[in-house]
Write a protein that holds these residues in place. Structure first.
Motif, short mmCIF file in Angstrom:
data_model
loop_
_atom_site.label_atom_id
_atom_site.label_comp_id
_atom_site.label_asym_id
_atom_site.label_seq_id
_atom_site.Cartn_x
_atom_site.Cartn_y
_atom_site.Cartn_z
N TYR A 134 0.87 -1.18 0.00
CA TYR A 134 0.00 0.00 0.00
C TYR A 134 0.90 1.23 0.00
CZ TYR A 134 -3.48 -3.39 1.17
OH TYR A 134 -4.30 -4.50 1.13
N PHE B 122 0.66 5.59 0.35
CA PHE B 122 -0.07 6.84 0.58
C PHE B 122 0.86 7.96 0.14
CE2 PHE B 122 -1.21 10.04 4.13
CZ PHE B 122 -2.02 10.78 3.27
N TRP C 181 1.02 12.04 -0.37
CA TRP C 181 0.36 13.31 -0.01
C TRP C 181 1.04 14.42 -0.78
CZ3 TRP C 181 1.68 17.47 3.65
CH2 TRP C 181 0.59 18.26 4.01
N LEU D 268 -7.72 -0.11 6.70
CA LEU D 268 -8.09 -0.34 5.29
C LEU D 268 -9.53 -0.85 5.20
CD1 LEU D 268 -4.79 -1.97 4.06
CD2 LEU D 268 -5.78 0.13 3.12
N PHE E 79 -11.33 0.32 1.53
CA PHE E 79 -10.40 0.58 0.44
C PHE E 79 -10.66 -0.34 -0.76
CE2 PHE E 79 -6.51 -0.24 -1.93
CZ PHE E 79 -6.18 1.04 -2.32
N TRP F 260 -4.56 13.41 -2.18
CA TRP F 260 -4.24 12.18 -1.46
C TRP F 260 -4.35 11.04 -2.46
CZ3 TRP F 260 -5.47 11.29 4.23
CH2 TRP F 260 -5.39 12.48 4.97
N LEU G 57 -4.05 7.03 -2.59
CA LEU G 57 -3.96 5.79 -1.82
C LEU G 57 -3.98 4.65 -2.82
CD1 LEU G 57 -6.49 6.84 0.89
CD2 LEU G 57 -4.10 6.33 1.32
N GLU G 58 -2.88 3.88 -2.86
CA GLU G 58 -2.77 2.76 -3.79
C GLU G 58 -2.64 1.47 -3.00
OE1 GLU G 58 0.19 3.42 -7.17
OE2 GLU G 58 0.82 4.82 -5.59
N ILE H 102 -11.10 7.28 5.39
CA ILE H 102 -9.94 7.34 4.50
C ILE H 102 -8.92 8.30 5.09
CG2 ILE H 102 -9.17 8.10 2.21
CD1 ILE H 102 -11.92 7.03 1.18
N GLY I 107 -4.93 7.61 6.38
CA GLY I 107 -3.74 8.42 6.08
C GLY I 107 -3.08 8.93 7.34
#
Length: 187
Positions: A57, A59, A61, A114, A119, A139, A141-142, A166, A170
Motif C-alpha cells: 500500500y 499513501f 500526499w 483499510l 479501500f 491524497w 492511496l494505492e 480514508i 492516512g
C-alpha cells in the motif's frame, strides 16, 4: 521514464464528500503524468508487478504549498515494513528516506484501517457538483494484493465527512511513519 501507475488509473477523481468526477482522456493523462512525476521526485517507482505472496500500500500526499511525502507499507512473506520519504525544497533531494520494520500488530492495525475505509470495496460515490478547488492537497492511496490493484485519488478529505475513515487511514500511516508535519498538519 517508466509510468508509476497503470493506464486508466485516474479515470475517477474524488472530491470532499466522496463526490465523483469522471475525468476525460486529457485530464486522465494530466493526472497520470503529474502524479508519476511526483513519485519520481520522491524516488518511487510503480507498485506493479507485485512479487508473489506480497501485499503493498502506498499513501502519497501532495499539498499545494509544502513538501510532499510518500509512505509505502509492504508485506513480503512474514516481514512487514514501512518506507517513508519526504521531498526536500530542492528538486531531487529527500529530507527523510527511511525504512522501519512493523510488528504484526501494527500490520493488523493497518488492515483494520483499510477495512474501515472500505479501500477494496468502496464502489459507491456521490455525483460531482462540478466544484473546482485551487488549494488543498491531493491524497493518493494505492494498494496491490493477490493480483489486484487499486488507486483512490481524493482531494483534501474532510475529517467529518463521508471520507473520514480514508483520512483516518492516512493519519494512521503518518503516525506509524514517525514524521511530523509543520503547522496545519494533514489537510
Amino acid at each position: 521514464m517508466p509510468d508509476a501507475f497503470p493506464r486508466g488509473a485516474f479515470a475517477l477523481a474524488l472530491w470532499p464528500g466522496l463526490e465523483a468526477e469522471f475525468l476525460d482522456a486529457h485530464r486522465q493523462e494530466f493526472m497520470h503524468c503529474w502524479c508519476s512525476g511526483m513519485l519520481r521526485a520522491l524516488k518511487e517507482g510503480p507498485l506493479l508487478p507485485l512479487a508473489p505472496g506480497s501485499e503493498v500500500y502506498r499513501f502519497t500526499w501532495i499539498p499545494s504549498s509544502r513538501e510532499s511525502f510518500v509512505i509505502r507499507i509492504e508485506r513480503r512473506g512474514p516481514v512487514h515494513s514501512l518506507h517513508v520519504k519526504v521531498s526536500g525544497m530542492e528538486e531531487g533531494l529527500l529530507t527523510v528516506d527511511r525504512r522501519i520494520l512493523l510488528t504484526p500488530t501494527q500490520w493488523q492495525a493497518v488492515q483494520q484501517h483499510l477495512d474501515a475505509a472500505r479501500f477494496w470495496s468502496l464502489n459507491r460515490f456521490f455525483s460531482s457538483s462540478g466544484r473546482v478547488y485551487l488549494d488543498g492537497s491531493e491524497w493518493l492511496l494505492e494498494g496491490g494484493r493477490e493480483g489486484h490493484y487499486r488507486v483512490l485519488s481524493i482531494h483534501s478529505p474532510d475529517p467529518e465527512g463521508p471520507e473520514r475513515s480514508i483520512r483516518a487511514l492516512g493519519a494512521f500511516l503518518l503516525e506509524l511513519s514517525g514524521i511530523t508535519l509543520a503547522s496545519g498538519g494533514l489537510y
